[in-house]
Design an enzyme around this catalytic site. Structure first.
Site, PDB file in Angstrom:
ATOM      1  N   TYR A  36      26.114  31.680  46.075  1.00  0.00           N
ATOM      2  CA  TYR A  36      26.234  31.200  47.447  1.00  0.00           C
ATOM      3  C   TYR A  36      25.977  32.353  48.424  1.00  0.00           C
ATOM      4  CZ  TYR A  36      31.166  32.750  46.757  1.00  0.00           C
ATOM      5  OH  TYR A  36      32.323  33.438  46.441  1.00  0.00           O
ATOM      6  N   ARG A  58      35.199  39.013  50.169  1.00  0.00           N
ATOM      7  CA  ARG A  58      36.629  39.310  50.005  1.00  0.00           C
ATOM      8  C   ARG A  58      37.069  40.436  50.937  1.00  0.00           C
ATOM      9  NH1 ARG A  58      40.672  38.674  46.050  1.00  0.00           N
ATOM     10  NH2 ARG A  58      39.266  37.365  44.846  1.00  0.00           N
ATOM     11  N   ASP A  75      49.570  36.322  43.065  1.00  0.00           N
ATOM     12  CA  ASP A  75      49.318  36.472  41.636  1.00  0.00           C
ATOM     13  C   ASP A  75      50.543  36.949  40.861  1.00  0.00           C
ATOM     14  OD1 ASP A  75      46.756  35.566  41.844  1.00  0.00           O
ATOM     15  OD2 ASP A  75      45.773  37.483  41.451  1.00  0.00           O
ATOM     16  N   GLU A  98      51.721  49.657  50.083  1.00  0.00           N
ATOM     17  CA  GLU A  98      50.506  49.520  49.278  1.00  0.00           C
ATOM     18  C   GLU A  98      50.390  50.717  48.339  1.00  0.00           C
ATOM     19  OE1 GLU A  98      46.967  49.132  47.399  1.00  0.00           O
ATOM     20  OE2 GLU A  98      48.131  47.543  48.381  1.00  0.00           O
TER      21      GLU A  98
END
Length: 430
Positions: free
Chosen positions: A228, A120, A305, A47
Site C-alpha cells: 500500500y 509508523r 502489547d 522510555e
C-alpha cells in the site's frame, strides 16, 4: 523536549511526583499518556532507549482508531501525513486473481471515520508532539527492571539503581513485558512465521503493476504479501510474511533471506517483482501470547502489547493499544473528583476495575481471531480453493465480519458487539 532521566545520590527520582507513570514510549505508551493528561493528570513517561522513536514501516488504522485520533484532535494531521486508500483488495498470491474487496469510501460512510495508512514513525511523531504540547514529562534512558505496589500507589525501579513512584503505573513495556510477570508466568508464542518489510520511494515500484491507491493483500500457501502507498503516495510499503522451515525444524537461525526467496518462488509475477525491494538485513519473527483476562494488580496495569500482543493479520495491534489508553482515560474521567493537595482525586480502584472489565475480552477476541485469519490466509490445496470460492461469493458491501471490530470502542462489557460467525470451509462447494 524529551530529556535524560536524572536521579539523586540515593537513586530516587527527585522531581515532582507524577500522578501516573507510563513505562514505555512507543505508540501505546504515548497515546495512554496523552489520554490521561487530557483528563488533567500529571503523567511521566519512562522510555528505555536514548531517544523516542519507532522502527518499522507502515501501519493500517481502521475506523475504530481514526475515531479516537479525531477525538484527540489529531486525525487531520495523521491524514495529511498518510494516505486514505480507496479499497482493500484481497488477491490470490499464486494466480493473481481478485478474491474480495472492501470499498473504503463506503466503509467510511458506514462507520463515520476513514481507513488510514501511515508510516509508523509518522504516527509516533504525531503522538510525541501531542504529548509535548499537553505537558507530559518525557524521559529517556529509563530501563525499567521491576515493578512493585507500595502504600498509596506503585513504584518502578531502573537498571541504574534509580526509582520512581506514582499513584498508578501503566506498563506499556511491550511483548517482553517485565510487569506481565507479576500476573502470569508465560512466554511469547512463536508462530514460525517471519515478516520482511520495505518502504521505498514510489518510483521504484511504478512499473510493477501495483495498485497505487489501494491496500492489497496477496494470500498464498504458507505466505502472504501486503502492499500500500504511504506519505501521500510518495512512498510504497511492502510486507512479505512466510512460514519458516528452519523454525519448524527447531533451528535458531530462522527466517533468513534464502527462506524468503524460496517461500515466494511459486507466487505470481507482481509479488515476485516486489521481493528484491524488501529490506534483507533485518526481519521480524512473529510472536503473540495466549490471552490473559487479568491485567491489573494493585496499582499496576498492563496496556498494549504487554497485555495482548497479537499476530498482525487483523492490523489491530497498535489500534488496540490506542484503544486501551482511550478507554482508561474515559474511566478516569468518570471516577475523578476534585484534586485535593497532592492527590489526583481519581478513584483508581474503580477506574482500573472498569478498564479491566471491558478490554481483556475485546482483545482476547482480536488475538484469537488474528490467529484464525492467519490460518485462513495461508491455506493450500483443496482448502485454498474452498477459501477462494467463499471469498469470491462475498458481497462487497457485507460488513458482518468487521462490524464487531470497526465500530465504536466499547467502554463497558454490554457495549461489546457480538462476534461474527465464521463459515466452515467444508460447507463451501467447489
Amino acid at each position: 523536549m524529551a530529556v535524560t532521566r536524572r536521579t539523586d545520590p540515593m537513586g530516587v527520582f527527585p522531581s515532582t511526583r507524577a500522578d501516573v507513570i507510563v513505562v514505555g514510549g512507543g505508540i501505546g505508551g504515548l497515546s495512554a499518556a496523552l489520554a490521561l493528561t487530557r483528563q488533567g493528570l500529571r503523567v511521566r513517561v519512562h522510555e528505555r532507549s536514548s531517544v523516542f522513536g519507532e522502527v518499522g514501516a507502515g501501519l493500517q488504522l481502521a475506523p475504530n482508531c481514526t475515531r479516537i485520533l479525531d477525538r484527540y484532535g489529531l486525525l487531520e494531521e495523521a491524514a495529511s501525513l498518510g494516505v486514505l486508500p480507496e479499497a482493500m483488495v484481497m488477491k490470490d498470491a499464486v494466480d493473481d486473481d481478485d478474491l474480495t474487496r472492501l470499498d473504503l469510501r463506503d466503509l467510511e460512510r458506514r462507520y463515520g471515520y476513514p481507513y488510514l495508512v501511515i508510516h509508523r514513525s509518522d504516527l509516533h511523531g504525531i503522538l510525541l508532539r501531542a504529548c509535548e504540547r499537553a505537558g507530559v514529562e518525557l524521559l529517556t534512558d529509563s530501563h525499567c527492571t521491576s515493578y512493585e505496589n507500595v502504600a498509596g500507589g506503585a513504584r518502578v525501579r531502573f537498571a541504574d539503581g534509580g526509582a520512581d513512584e506514582a499513584e498508578v503505573v501503566i506498563a506499556a513495556d511491550g511483548l517482553h513485558s517485565v510487569a506481565r510477570e507479576l500476573l502470569v508466568k508465560d512466554e511469547p508464542v512463536s508462530s514460525a512465521y517471519v515478516a520482511y518489510r520495505g518502504a521505498v520511494p514510489f518510483e521504484k515500484v511504478a512499473d510493477n503493476g501495483i495498485h497505487d491507491k489501494d491496500v492489497v493483500v496477496y494470500v498464498g500457501p504458507r505466505c502472504h504479501f501486503v502492499q500500500y502507498p504511504l506519505r501521500g503516495g510518495e512512498m510504497f510499503n511492502q510486507v512479505a510474511v512466510f512460514e519458516s522451515p528452519k523454525a519448524l525444524a527447531g533451528e535458531d537461525d530462522w527466517g533468513t533471506p534464502d527462506e524468503l526467496d524460496a517461500a515466494f518462488a511459486g507466487t505470481c509475477e507482481r509479488v515476485r517483482k516486489g521481493l528484491p525491494l524488501m529490506w534483507r538485513d533485518r526481519w521480524w519473527r512473529m510472536y503473540d501470547r495466549d490471552p490473559i483476562m487479568t491485567w491489573v494488580t494493585g496499582r499496576i496495569a498492563l496496556l498494549g502489547d504487554a497485555a495482548h500482543p497479537p499476530l498482525q493479520y487483523m492490523a489491530q495491534g497498535a489500534i488496540m493499544a490506542i484503544e486501551d489508553g482511550w478507554v482508561l482515560g474515559e474511566h478516569v474521567a468518570a471516577q475523578r473528583a476534585r484534586r485535593t493537595g497532592d492527590g489526583s482525586g481519581v478513584d483508581w480502584d474503580a477506574a482500573l476495575a472498569a478498564y479491566e472489565a471491558v478490554r481483556p475480552e475485546h482483545c482476547r477476541r482480536v488475538v484469537t481471531t488474528a490467529r484464525a485469519w492467519g490460518e485462513l490466509w495461508h491455506l493450500e490445496g483443496v482448502l485454498r480453493l474452498r477459501r477462494n470460492a467463499l471469498l469470491r461469493g462475498r458481497d462487497v458491501y457485507d460488513y458482518s465480519f468487521v462490524d464487531w471490530i470497526y465500530g465504536p470502542t466499547a467502554l463497558v462489557p454490554e457495549d461489546e458487539p457480538e462476534m461474527f460467525q465464521p463459515i466452515p470451509l467444508d460447507t463451501v462447494p467447489l
